[in-house]
Design an enzyme around this catalytic site. Sequence first.
Site, mmCIF file in Angstrom:
data_model
loop_
_atom_site.group_PDB
_atom_site.id
_atom_site.type_symbol
_atom_site.label_atom_id
_atom_site.label_comp_id
_atom_site.label_asym_id
_atom_site.label_seq_id
_atom_site.Cartn_x
_atom_site.Cartn_y
_atom_site.Cartn_z
ATOM 1 N N ASP A 1 0.867 -1.177 0.000
ATOM 2 C CA ASP A 1 0.000 0.000 0.000
ATOM 3 C C ASP A 1 0.898 1.219 0.000
ATOM 4 O O ASP A 1 1.819 1.323 0.811
ATOM 5 C CB ASP A 1 -0.944 0.023 1.204
ATOM 6 C CG ASP A 1 -2.082 1.022 0.955
ATOM 7 O OD1 ASP A 1 -2.860 0.802 0.014
ATOM 8 O OD2 ASP A 1 -2.158 2.035 1.670
ATOM 9 N N HIS B 1 10.527 4.429 -2.726
ATOM 10 C CA HIS B 1 9.873 3.901 -1.530
ATOM 11 C C HIS B 1 9.646 2.390 -1.677
ATOM 12 O O HIS B 1 9.929 1.618 -0.787
ATOM 13 C CB HIS B 1 8.550 4.645 -1.337
ATOM 14 C CG HIS B 1 7.684 4.697 -2.576
ATOM 15 N ND1 HIS B 1 8.177 5.052 -3.822
ATOM 16 C CD2 HIS B 1 6.382 4.405 -2.785
ATOM 17 C CE1 HIS B 1 7.201 4.979 -4.708
ATOM 18 N NE2 HIS B 1 6.099 4.585 -4.102
HETATM 19 P P1 ITT Z 1 -3.607 -1.972 -5.546
HETATM 20 O O1 ITT Z 1 -4.382 -1.491 -4.316
HETATM 21 O O2 ITT Z 1 -4.360 -2.953 -6.360
HETATM 22 O O3 ITT Z 1 -2.222 -2.418 -5.186
HETATM 23 P P2 ITT Z 1 -3.592 0.830 -6.238
HETATM 24 O O4 ITT Z 1 -3.091 1.611 -7.410
HETATM 25 O O5 ITT Z 1 -5.018 1.102 -5.782
HETATM 26 O O6 ITT Z 1 -3.391 -0.712 -6.546
HETATM 27 P P3 ITT Z 1 -2.674 1.870 -3.739
HETATM 28 O O7 ITT Z 1 -3.991 1.752 -3.069
HETATM 29 O O8 ITT Z 1 -1.453 1.493 -2.958
HETATM 30 O O9 ITT Z 1 -2.588 1.011 -5.062
HETATM 31 O O10 ITT Z 1 -2.596 3.362 -4.259
HETATM 32 C C1 ITT Z 1 -1.424 3.855 -4.568
HETATM 33 C C2 ITT Z 1 -1.599 5.066 -5.449
HETATM 34 O O11 ITT Z 1 -0.520 5.944 -5.113
HETATM 35 C C3 ITT Z 1 -1.389 4.664 -6.902
HETATM 36 O O12 ITT Z 1 -2.625 4.467 -7.564
HETATM 37 C C4 ITT Z 1 -0.604 5.846 -7.446
HETATM 38 O O13 ITT Z 1 -1.492 6.877 -7.803
HETATM 39 C C5 ITT Z 1 0.193 6.304 -6.241
HETATM 40 N N1 ITT Z 1 1.519 5.642 -6.206
HETATM 41 C C6 ITT Z 1 1.929 4.589 -5.450
HETATM 42 N N2 ITT Z 1 3.187 4.239 -5.746
HETATM 43 C C7 ITT Z 1 3.587 5.085 -6.709
HETATM 44 C C8 ITT Z 1 4.765 5.207 -7.454
HETATM 45 O O14 ITT Z 1 5.789 4.374 -7.298
HETATM 46 N N3 ITT Z 1 4.834 6.176 -8.358
HETATM 47 C C9 ITT Z 1 3.808 7.030 -8.554
HETATM 48 N N4 ITT Z 1 2.638 6.964 -7.924
HETATM 49 C C10 ITT Z 1 2.529 5.987 -6.996
#
Ligand code: ITT
Length: 200
Positions: free
Chosen positions: A67, A181
């Site tokens: 997450d 990260h």
């Molecule tokens: P899952 O829950 O299925 O893993 P998700 O995209 O919904 O997919 P998250 O709830 O962890 O994942 O949301 C993370 C959001 O934060 C993601 O949609 C991106 O917009 C941002 N994010 C996370 N890691 C990132 C990265 O390495 N580079 C850029 N944006 C990132």
Amino acid sequence: MELHIATNNAHKVRELEELFPGTRLRTPAQSGISFDYDEVEATFLGNSLGKARALYDLIRAPVLADDSGLCVDALGGAPGVKSARYGSPDGGRTVLSAREKNELLLREMEGRRDRSCRFVCAMTLMVSEHRFFTVQETCEGLLLEAPRGGEGFGYDPVFLLPGEGLSMAELSLERKNRLSHRGRAAARIRSILGSLAALP
Ligand code: ITT
């Protein structure tokens, strides 16, 4: 070794595949499972653990969950745990595109001098029902005034790595994985995985 990954985000999958060489990663789709975790917790840690447990309960085999999101100091830590749903007009049912989210974020930050922000990643390895390990890592940066670069995903184009003089979206996948990260969290989980293999 095989790990089931609790994500539907294809960009994360690609990064994780590079970060866990020698480990077979299986997405929920590859296992024929429809997986949709409702991120209701107030912290990355809570949602990471929640995602891991939700998938573990479905497959009863080792799981890896991520997450993550972007926290901007001048916005009190937003988008934070709501990074994926940032700016959604209906509480998350409709999700804006990455470009729309970045445009909104830059608008909200217009004229603000404090541009400090960080990417956060809480990663959980759930080995069995009562045995799990969560780490949280960060990557510090500055919010740009305009997007730069075409690599990566999400907020990468608006995130400047001051030490590199480049946005996250101007880095190769390999370089991003070394600095990000997610890359830092994965390095810690890899060392836990290594120590587990050494246990009797
Ligand atoms: P899952 O829950 O299925 O893993 P998700 O995209 O919904 O997919 P998250 O709830 O962890 O994942 O949301 C993370 C959001 O934060 C993601 O949609 C991106 O917009 C941002 N994010 C996370 N890691 C990132 C990265 O390495 N580079 C850029 N944006 C990132």
